[in-house]
Motif scaffolding. Structure first.
Motif, mmCIF file in Angstrom:
data_model
loop_
_atom_site.group_PDB
_atom_site.id
_atom_site.type_symbol
_atom_site.label_atom_id
_atom_site.label_comp_id
_atom_site.label_asym_id
_atom_site.label_seq_id
_atom_site.Cartn_x
_atom_site.Cartn_y
_atom_site.Cartn_z
ATOM 1 N N PHE A 29 -31.420 -50.494 20.913
ATOM 2 C CA PHE A 29 -30.028 -50.371 21.029
ATOM 3 C C PHE A 29 -29.510 -51.583 20.929
ATOM 4 N N SER A 30 -29.757 -52.848 21.585
ATOM 5 C CA SER A 30 -29.084 -54.172 21.290
ATOM 6 C C SER A 30 -29.121 -54.875 20.065
ATOM 7 N N SER A 31 -30.149 -54.270 18.949
ATOM 8 C CA SER A 31 -30.281 -54.773 17.692
ATOM 9 C C SER A 31 -29.037 -53.976 16.886
ATOM 10 N N GLY A 53 -24.532 -56.737 18.196
ATOM 11 C CA GLY A 53 -25.498 -56.411 19.246
ATOM 12 C C GLY A 53 -25.490 -56.839 20.559
ATOM 13 N N MET A 54 -25.443 -58.220 20.821
ATOM 14 C CA MET A 54 -25.108 -58.817 22.051
ATOM 15 C C MET A 54 -23.823 -58.999 22.403
ATOM 16 N N GLY A 55 -23.000 -58.437 21.564
ATOM 17 C CA GLY A 55 -21.412 -58.600 22.209
ATOM 18 C C GLY A 55 -20.550 -59.729 21.955
ATOM 19 N N ALA A 56 -21.366 -60.620 21.313
ATOM 20 C CA ALA A 56 -20.674 -62.083 21.019
ATOM 21 C C ALA A 56 -19.548 -61.847 20.219
ATOM 22 N N SER A 63 -3.808 -52.327 14.497
ATOM 23 C CA SER A 63 -2.965 -51.229 15.148
ATOM 24 C C SER A 63 -3.377 -51.059 16.643
ATOM 25 N N VAL A 64 -4.563 -51.557 17.113
ATOM 26 C CA VAL A 64 -4.987 -51.200 18.397
ATOM 27 C C VAL A 64 -5.039 -52.397 19.269
ATOM 28 N N LYS A 65 -4.971 -53.881 18.526
ATOM 29 C CA LYS A 65 -5.016 -55.018 19.261
ATOM 30 C C LYS A 65 -4.217 -55.049 20.484
ATOM 31 N N GLY A 66 -4.919 -55.475 21.661
ATOM 32 C CA GLY A 66 -3.969 -55.424 22.960
ATOM 33 C C GLY A 66 -3.698 -54.338 23.892
ATOM 34 N N ARG A 67 -4.301 -53.194 23.110
ATOM 35 C CA ARG A 67 -4.381 -52.062 23.821
ATOM 36 C C ARG A 67 -5.766 -51.335 24.108
ATOM 37 N N PHE A 68 -6.585 -51.541 23.208
ATOM 38 C CA PHE A 68 -7.881 -51.128 23.199
ATOM 39 C C PHE A 68 -9.009 -52.146 23.427
ATOM 40 N N THR A 69 -10.043 -51.745 24.241
ATOM 41 C CA THR A 69 -11.174 -52.873 24.526
ATOM 42 C C THR A 69 -12.523 -51.935 24.299
ATOM 43 N N ILE A 70 -13.167 -52.588 23.514
ATOM 44 C CA ILE A 70 -14.568 -52.384 23.316
ATOM 45 C C ILE A 70 -15.542 -53.027 24.122
ATOM 46 N N SER A 71 -16.583 -52.349 24.667
ATOM 47 C CA SER A 71 -17.534 -52.926 25.269
ATOM 48 C C SER A 71 -19.154 -52.316 25.019
ATOM 49 N N ARG A 72 -20.061 -53.005 25.662
ATOM 50 C CA ARG A 72 -21.156 -52.242 25.491
ATOM 51 C C ARG A 72 -21.957 -52.652 26.817
ATOM 52 N N ASP A 73 -23.008 -51.715 27.108
ATOM 53 C CA ASP A 73 -24.020 -52.135 28.408
ATOM 54 C C ASP A 73 -25.379 -51.816 27.669
#
Length: 122
Positions: A29-31, A53-56, A63-73
């Motif tokens: 997944f991380s790749s 992959g590593m979230g860097a 249209s979504v800047k400042g309202r949406f946040t993407i993240s991963r575990d």
């Protein structure tokens, strides 16, 4: 092969929040770069957000800047999309996607989930 399963869509009033989750199969997944596309009725699919992959590195549509946040575990093989201050124009089917790089993901994702409906009422 990567299988993607989204969850968390639904109906919300304008100004509200929703959190989408996408669980991915596979040991690497991380790749993969991960992201979210959306498609509104009568419109083309558009990339909403993407994360390396590593979230860097992270990308957001204007249209979504400042309202949406993407993240991963990466320990849970899961990517998230926190959506705040939702607007009626955010109404769409949201698709989780995976790809070999952030650049390729934004134009031609290699893998797609089945999609989850997000409806924002005014």
């Amino acid at each position: 092969q990567v299988q993607l399963v989204e969850s968390g869509g639904g109906l919300v009033q304008a100004g509200g929040s929703l959190r989408l989750s996408c669980a991915a199969s596979g040991r690497t997944f991380s790749s993969y770069a991960m992201g979210w596309f959306r498609q509104a009725p009568g419109k083309e699919r558009e990339v909403v957000a993407a994360i390396s992959g590593m979230g860097a590195r992270i990308y957001y549509a204007d249209s979504v800047k400042g309202r949406f946040t993407i993240s991963r575990d990466n320990a849970k093989n899961t990517v998230y999309l926190q959506m705040n201050s939702l607007k009626p124009e955010d109404t769409a089917v949201y698709y989780c996607v995976a790809g070999n790089s952030l650049v390729l993901l934004r134009s031609a994702p290699a893998y797609w989930g089945q999609g989850t409906q997000v409806t924002v009422s005014s």
